[in-house]
Design a protein around this motif. Structure first.
Motif, PDB file in Angstrom:
ATOM      1  N   PRO A 120       0.823  -1.228   0.000  1.00  0.00           N
ATOM      2  CA  PRO A 120       0.000   0.000   0.000  1.00  0.00           C
ATOM      3  C   PRO A 120       0.848   1.266   0.000  1.00  0.00           C
ATOM      4  O   PRO A 120       0.488   2.251  -0.661  1.00  0.00           O
ATOM      5  CB  PRO A 120      -0.818  -0.129   1.293  1.00  0.00           C
ATOM      6  N   ALA A 121       1.955   1.249   0.743  1.00  0.00           N
ATOM      7  CA  ALA A 121       2.819   2.433   0.776  1.00  0.00           C
ATOM      8  C   ALA A 121       3.423   2.704  -0.594  1.00  0.00           C
ATOM      9  O   ALA A 121       3.505   3.861  -1.039  1.00  0.00           O
ATOM     10  CB  ALA A 121       3.925   2.239   1.813  1.00  0.00           C
ATOM     11  N   PHE A 122       3.829   1.639  -1.298  1.00  0.00           N
ATOM     12  CA  PHE A 122       4.412   1.804  -2.625  1.00  0.00           C
ATOM     13  C   PHE A 122       3.354   2.276  -3.619  1.00  0.00           C
ATOM     14  O   PHE A 122       3.646   3.040  -4.548  1.00  0.00           O
ATOM     15  CB  PHE A 122       5.031   0.492  -3.087  1.00  0.00           C
ATOM     16  N   SER A 123       2.114   1.826  -3.450  1.00  0.00           N
ATOM     17  CA  SER A 123       1.021   2.289  -4.319  1.00  0.00           C
ATOM     18  C   SER A 123       0.807   3.787  -4.157  1.00  0.00           C
ATOM     19  O   SER A 123       0.592   4.513  -5.149  1.00  0.00           O
ATOM     20  CB  SER A 123      -0.270   1.538  -3.996  1.00  0.00           C
ATOM     21  N   LEU A 124       0.859   4.278  -2.917  1.00  0.00           N
ATOM     22  CA  LEU A 124       0.699   5.712  -2.669  1.00  0.00           C
ATOM     23  C   LEU A 124       1.852   6.494  -3.283  1.00  0.00           C
ATOM     24  O   LEU A 124       1.654   7.562  -3.880  1.00  0.00           O
ATOM     25  CB  LEU A 124       0.620   5.968  -1.172  1.00  0.00           C
ATOM     26  N   ILE A 125       3.054   5.970  -3.166  1.00  0.00           N
ATOM     27  CA  ILE A 125       4.211   6.610  -3.793  1.00  0.00           C
ATOM     28  C   ILE A 125       4.025   6.637  -5.303  1.00  0.00           C
ATOM     29  O   ILE A 125       4.348   7.620  -5.975  1.00  0.00           O
ATOM     30  CB  ILE A 125       5.503   5.874  -3.407  1.00  0.00           C
ATOM     31  N   GLY A 126       3.493   5.540  -5.871  1.00  0.00           N
ATOM     32  CA  GLY A 126       3.250   5.478  -7.306  1.00  0.00           C
ATOM     33  C   GLY A 126       2.279   6.544  -7.777  1.00  0.00           C
ATOM     34  O   GLY A 126       2.458   7.122  -8.855  1.00  0.00           O
ATOM     35  N   GLU A 127       1.245   6.845  -6.980  1.00  0.00           N
ATOM     36  CA  GLU A 127       0.288   7.884  -7.360  1.00  0.00           C
ATOM     37  C   GLU A 127       0.958   9.252  -7.406  1.00  0.00           C
ATOM     38  O   GLU A 127       0.737  10.038  -8.334  1.00  0.00           O
ATOM     39  CB  GLU A 127      -0.881   7.899  -6.364  1.00  0.00           C
ATOM     40  N   ARG A 128       1.781   9.545  -6.391  1.00  0.00           N
ATOM     41  CA  ARG A 128       2.498  10.827  -6.407  1.00  0.00           C
ATOM     42  C   ARG A 128       3.510  10.868  -7.544  1.00  0.00           C
ATOM     43  O   ARG A 128       3.738  11.917  -8.156  1.00  0.00           O
ATOM     44  CB  ARG A 128       3.199  11.050  -5.068  1.00  0.00           C
ATOM     45  N   LEU A 129       4.109   9.720  -7.837  1.00  0.00           N
ATOM     46  CA  LEU A 129       5.112   9.651  -8.895  1.00  0.00           C
ATOM     47  C   LEU A 129       4.509   9.948 -10.260  1.00  0.00           C
ATOM     48  O   LEU A 129       5.144  10.612 -11.094  1.00  0.00           O
ATOM     49  CB  LEU A 129       5.769   8.272  -8.891  1.00  0.00           C
ATOM     50  N   THR A 130       3.294   9.476 -10.529  1.00  0.00           N
ATOM     51  CA  THR A 130       2.677   9.705 -11.839  1.00  0.00           C
ATOM     52  C   THR A 130       2.501  11.191 -12.107  1.00  0.00           C
ATOM     53  O   THR A 130       2.743  11.668 -13.219  1.00  0.00           O
ATOM     54  CB  THR A 130       1.319   8.994 -11.930  1.00  0.00           C
ATOM     55  N   ARG A 131       2.099  11.952 -11.082  1.00  0.00           N
ATOM     56  CA  ARG A 131       1.899  13.392 -11.273  1.00  0.00           C
ATOM     57  C   ARG A 131       3.228  14.108 -11.483  1.00  0.00           C
ATOM     58  O   ARG A 131       3.348  14.958 -12.379  1.00  0.00           O
ATOM     59  CB  ARG A 131       1.151  13.967 -10.075  1.00  0.00           C
ATOM     60  N   ALA A 132       4.214  13.786 -10.660  1.00  0.00           N
ATOM     61  CA  ALA A 132       5.510  14.457 -10.782  1.00  0.00           C
ATOM     62  C   ALA A 132       6.202  14.092 -12.092  1.00  0.00           C
ATOM     63  O   ALA A 132       6.838  14.937 -12.730  1.00  0.00           O
ATOM     64  CB  ALA A 132       6.396  14.091  -9.590  1.00  0.00           C
ATOM     65  N   LEU A 133       6.087  12.824 -12.508  1.00  0.00           N
ATOM     66  CA  LEU A 133       6.740  12.395 -13.738  1.00  0.00           C
ATOM     67  C   LEU A 133       6.093  13.034 -14.961  1.00  0.00           C
ATOM     68  O   LEU A 133       6.789  13.379 -15.930  1.00  0.00           O
ATOM     69  CB  LEU A 133       6.696  10.871 -13.845  1.00  0.00           C
ATOM     70  N   ALA A 134       4.782  13.201 -14.938  1.00  0.00           N
ATOM     71  CA  ALA A 134       4.098  13.847 -16.064  1.00  0.00           C
ATOM     72  C   ALA A 134       4.601  15.273 -16.254  1.00  0.00           C
ATOM     73  O   ALA A 134       4.848  15.715 -17.382  1.00  0.00           O
ATOM     74  CB  ALA A 134       2.584  13.839 -15.832  1.00  0.00           C
ATOM     75  N   VAL A 135       4.777  16.001 -15.150  1.00  0.00           N
ATOM     76  CA  VAL A 135       5.282  17.373 -15.241  1.00  0.00           C
ATOM     77  C   VAL A 135       6.711  17.381 -15.769  1.00  0.00           C
ATOM     78  O   VAL A 135       7.077  18.186 -16.629  1.00  0.00           O
ATOM     79  CB  VAL A 135       5.209  18.051 -13.861  1.00  0.00           C
ATOM     80  N   GLY A 136       7.546  16.460 -15.277  1.00  0.00           N
ATOM     81  CA  GLY A 136       8.934  16.418 -15.720  1.00  0.00           C
ATOM     82  C   GLY A 136       9.079  16.047 -17.181  1.00  0.00           C
ATOM     83  O   GLY A 136       9.900  16.628 -17.899  1.00  0.00           O
ATOM     84  N   LEU A 137       8.289  15.096 -17.652  1.00  0.00           N
ATOM     85  CA  LEU A 137       8.363  14.696 -19.056  1.00  0.00           C
ATOM     86  C   LEU A 137       7.860  15.800 -19.978  1.00  0.00           C
ATOM     87  O   LEU A 137       8.368  15.966 -21.096  1.00  0.00           O
ATOM     88  CB  LEU A 137       7.559  13.415 -19.280  1.00  0.00           C
ATOM     89  N   ALA A 138       6.854  16.559 -19.534  1.00  0.00           N
ATOM     90  CA  ALA A 138       6.377  17.685 -20.338  1.00  0.00           C
ATOM     91  C   ALA A 138       7.473  18.737 -20.464  1.00  0.00           C
ATOM     92  O   ALA A 138       7.663  19.322 -21.540  1.00  0.00           O
ATOM     93  CB  ALA A 138       5.128  18.289 -19.707  1.00  0.00           C
TER      94      ALA A 138
END
Length: 310
Positions: A42-60
């Protein structure tokens, strides 16, 4: 008559032994055992949710286009052997380190998405060479270095949220051979996370992260020595992520004129409408004026020099 010696005919007595104590039983809190793999999912899943948002901004920011849609799958338990077995053909494996001690984690980029991104970067449709080469060319290596930095920054944010040094992630080294890279012991328990990246009008691509449970536990648990550190949430400003790279459409209103309905209905191709460009040109976002300036020219292009900001 002398009294009889009572010690005669009797064996010497050994001193009494204290009763044996039962073996000690200590609770997990005293022993300091870490969370199990199931507890970390569950902790890794929560990290994954935050990661998707941060990675989208970085890739843009990396591509200069719209932010892609990044989706994270559920974490899966694995070992280094199962990770290696799931890779078909050429792939880039990047070892990263978290914090001052450099706790290891692994990012895996399969060859096909990398070549597709390279082809698009040079104006192509995103084709993949067939058959795949045995190694990455320099152009792909340079692109991988940029993507690694983007993933490391997004992970640092996802693991900590405030850019703390204890959770800062840095790329360390890369190799096409997972055995040569030797990121962590073969028997280490891992959790893997697959990320799918979709961009408008382009083929989706993916990457995989593999974290040892020891690294993930260090990133998600509070040390037992001393009171827990209270985090003070700091609202990011417009010059900080995730807002700094957010694309906004700014409109410079050069002409604002009114036409009657009769004149508007009689407009024909070739008709000339006299207009006057205002001295003060408003700059608007979503219909709201944020600044104003004057029209000029720079490098043979029309430009607006900001004279006033609200």
């Amino acid at each position: 008559m002398a009294a009889p010696d009572s010690s005669r005919g009797h064996a010497a007595r050994s001193p009494a032994r204290p009763p044996a104590h039962p073996p000690a039983h200590h609770c997990s809190e005293l022993l300091g055992t870490g969370p199990s793999t199931a507890d970390l999912v569950p902790a890794f899943s929560l990290i994954g949710e935050r990661l998707t948002r941060a990675l989208a901004v970085g890739l843009a920011r990396l591509s200069g286009g719209e932010a892609p849609l990044v989706r994270a799958a559920m974490p899966v338990a694995a070992t280094l052997a199962t990770v290696e077995a799931g890779i078909a053909g050429l792939a880039a494996h990047t070892l990263m380190g978290m914090g001052v001690s450099g706790l290891p984690l692994l990012a895996i980029f399969e060859a096909a998405p990398v070549f597709r991104l390279v082809d698009r970067a040079f104006g192509g449709p995103g084709e993949v060479p067939d058959p795949l080469p045995e190694s990455f060319p320099l152009s792909a290596e340079l692109l991988l270095a940029h993507i690694e930095t983007c993933v490391a920054e997004a992970l640092s944010f996802a693991l900590d949220g405030q850019g703390g040094e204890e959770h800062r992630v840095r790329p360390l080294r890369r190799d096409v051979s997972l055995r040569q890279l030797d990121p962590f012991p073969a028997h280490a328990d891992l959790l893997t996370l697959s990320l799918d990246i979709e961009e408008p009008g382009l083929s989706a691509w993916s990457l995989t992260l593999a974290l040892p449970t020891t690294t993930l536990a260090a990133a998600t648990t509070t040390p037992r020595h001393g009171p827990p550190r209270r985090r003070r949430f700091v609202h990011p400003g417009p010059a900080e992520e995730p807002f700094a790279s957010m694309p906004l459409e700014v409109t410079a209103v050069l002409v604002d004129m009114r036409l009657g309905m009769a004149r508007l209905s009689n407009l024909r191709p070739g008709e000339i409408l006299p207009v006057a460009v205002a001295r003060s040109v408003p700059l608007q976002i979503g219909g709201r004026t944020l600044a104003s300036g004057t029209i000029g020219e720079i490098d043979d292009r029309v430009a607006v020099q900001v004279t006033h900001a609200f």
